[in-house]
Design a protein around this motif. Sequence first.
Motif, mmCIF file in Angstrom:
data_model
loop_
_atom_site.group_PDB
_atom_site.id
_atom_site.type_symbol
_atom_site.label_atom_id
_atom_site.label_comp_id
_atom_site.label_asym_id
_atom_site.label_seq_id
_atom_site.Cartn_x
_atom_site.Cartn_y
_atom_site.Cartn_z
ATOM 1 N N LEU A 15 -8.192 44.071 8.708
ATOM 2 C CA LEU A 15 -9.387 44.896 8.887
ATOM 3 C C LEU A 15 -9.137 46.353 8.542
ATOM 4 O O LEU A 15 -10.019 47.020 8.030
ATOM 5 N N CYS A 16 -7.964 46.858 8.864
ATOM 6 C CA CYS A 16 -7.628 48.225 8.498
ATOM 7 C C CYS A 16 -6.121 48.415 8.572
ATOM 8 O O CYS A 16 -5.427 47.628 9.206
ATOM 9 N N THR A 17 -5.646 49.446 7.924
ATOM 10 C CA THR A 17 -4.241 49.820 7.946
ATOM 11 C C THR A 17 -4.172 51.274 8.354
ATOM 12 O O THR A 17 -4.902 52.105 7.812
ATOM 13 N N TYR A 33 -11.215 54.768 14.063
ATOM 14 C CA TYR A 33 -11.776 53.886 13.036
ATOM 15 C C TYR A 33 -13.193 53.480 13.439
ATOM 16 O O TYR A 33 -13.474 53.225 14.612
ATOM 17 N N ASP A 34 -14.093 53.396 12.481
ATOM 18 C CA ASP A 34 -15.493 53.037 12.756
ATOM 19 C C ASP A 34 -15.637 51.517 12.834
ATOM 20 O O ASP A 34 -15.916 50.853 11.841
ATOM 21 N N TRP A 35 -15.452 50.965 14.017
ATOM 22 C CA TRP A 35 -15.518 49.524 14.221
ATOM 23 C C TRP A 35 -16.950 49.001 14.200
ATOM 24 O O TRP A 35 -17.169 47.788 14.146
ATOM 25 N N THR A 36 -17.943 49.885 14.224
ATOM 26 C CA THR A 36 -19.335 49.424 14.176
ATOM 27 C C THR A 36 -19.667 48.774 12.838
ATOM 28 O O THR A 36 -20.628 48.028 12.744
ATOM 29 N N LEU A 37 -18.870 49.040 11.827
ATOM 30 C CA LEU A 37 -19.075 48.381 10.540
ATOM 31 C C LEU A 37 -18.903 46.870 10.665
ATOM 32 O O LEU A 37 -19.543 46.106 9.951
ATOM 33 N N THR A 44 -17.457 38.771 18.492
ATOM 34 C CA THR A 44 -16.233 38.675 19.270
ATOM 35 C C THR A 44 -15.062 38.479 18.322
ATOM 36 O O THR A 44 -15.219 37.910 17.246
ATOM 37 N N PHE A 45 -13.910 38.945 18.737
ATOM 38 C CA PHE A 45 -12.708 38.731 17.958
ATOM 39 C C PHE A 45 -11.506 38.881 18.869
ATOM 40 O O PHE A 45 -11.627 39.316 20.006
ATOM 41 N N PHE A 46 -10.364 38.498 18.373
ATOM 42 C CA PHE A 46 -9.133 38.687 19.124
ATOM 43 C C PHE A 46 -8.023 39.053 18.155
ATOM 44 O O PHE A 46 -8.110 38.788 16.958
ATOM 45 N N VAL A 47 -7.016 39.663 18.664
ATOM 46 C CA VAL A 47 -5.861 40.052 17.858
ATOM 47 C C VAL A 47 -4.873 38.901 17.951
ATOM 48 O O VAL A 47 -4.250 38.676 18.989
ATOM 49 N N SER A 48 -4.742 38.139 16.881
ATOM 50 C CA SER A 48 -3.865 36.971 16.922
ATOM 51 C C SER A 48 -2.452 37.302 16.474
ATOM 52 O O SER A 48 -1.499 36.699 16.951
ATOM 53 N N ASP A 49 -2.326 38.234 15.560
ATOM 54 C CA ASP A 49 -1.011 38.601 15.043
ATOM 55 C C ASP A 49 -0.944 40.106 14.876
ATOM 56 O O ASP A 49 -1.949 40.759 14.614
ATOM 57 N N PHE A 50 0.230 40.621 15.035
ATOM 58 C CA PHE A 50 0.489 42.036 14.780
ATOM 59 C C PHE A 50 1.699 42.108 13.876
ATOM 60 O O PHE A 50 2.743 41.533 14.175
ATOM 61 N N ILE A 51 1.544 42.797 12.757
ATOM 62 C CA ILE A 51 2.645 42.983 11.829
ATOM 63 C C ILE A 51 2.788 44.473 11.599
ATOM 64 O O ILE A 51 1.834 45.133 11.186
ATOM 65 N N GLY A 52 3.937 45.009 11.896
ATOM 66 C CA GLY A 52 4.157 46.440 11.727
ATOM 67 C C GLY A 52 5.627 46.750 11.567
ATOM 68 O O GLY A 52 6.491 45.956 11.924
ATOM 69 N N GLU A 53 5.883 47.907 11.015
ATOM 70 C CA GLU A 53 7.244 48.367 10.821
ATOM 71 C C GLU A 53 7.376 49.742 11.442
ATOM 72 O O GLU A 53 6.764 50.688 10.975
ATOM 73 N N ASP A 69 -6.407 47.243 23.024
ATOM 74 C CA ASP A 69 -6.863 48.322 23.905
ATOM 75 C C ASP A 69 -7.649 49.391 23.154
ATOM 76 O O ASP A 69 -8.651 49.885 23.640
ATOM 77 N N ALA A 70 -7.187 49.730 21.959
ATOM 78 C CA ALA A 70 -7.872 50.770 21.173
ATOM 79 C C ALA A 70 -9.254 50.315 20.727
ATOM 80 O O ALA A 70 -10.209 51.092 20.738
#
Length: 73
Positions: A15-17, A33-37, A44-53, A69-70
């Motif tokens: 969705l965004c970086t 970030y403008d999540w209203t878009l 509804t949605f959920f965070v299933s994976d997080f990938i970061g460095e 949370d954000a």
Amino acid sequence: MLLGTRIANRVLWPLCTVPASDGDEMYQALREYDWTLLAAIVYTFFVSDFIGESESIRNSMFGAMRVKDAISR
């Protein structure tokens, strides 16, 4: 027909970086970030994976919780 199979039953769509060096910077960038878009498309949605460095975000569960949370506040 492929409706009964498990082929492509889940699509991961970034969705965004955001550039961030720690959890607080990531949280703030995601709050701005403008999540209203997406609100008109997905209710509804959920965070299933997080990938970061990052040196400070080494646990994917911590990263996923900060993203959730954000977005949810």
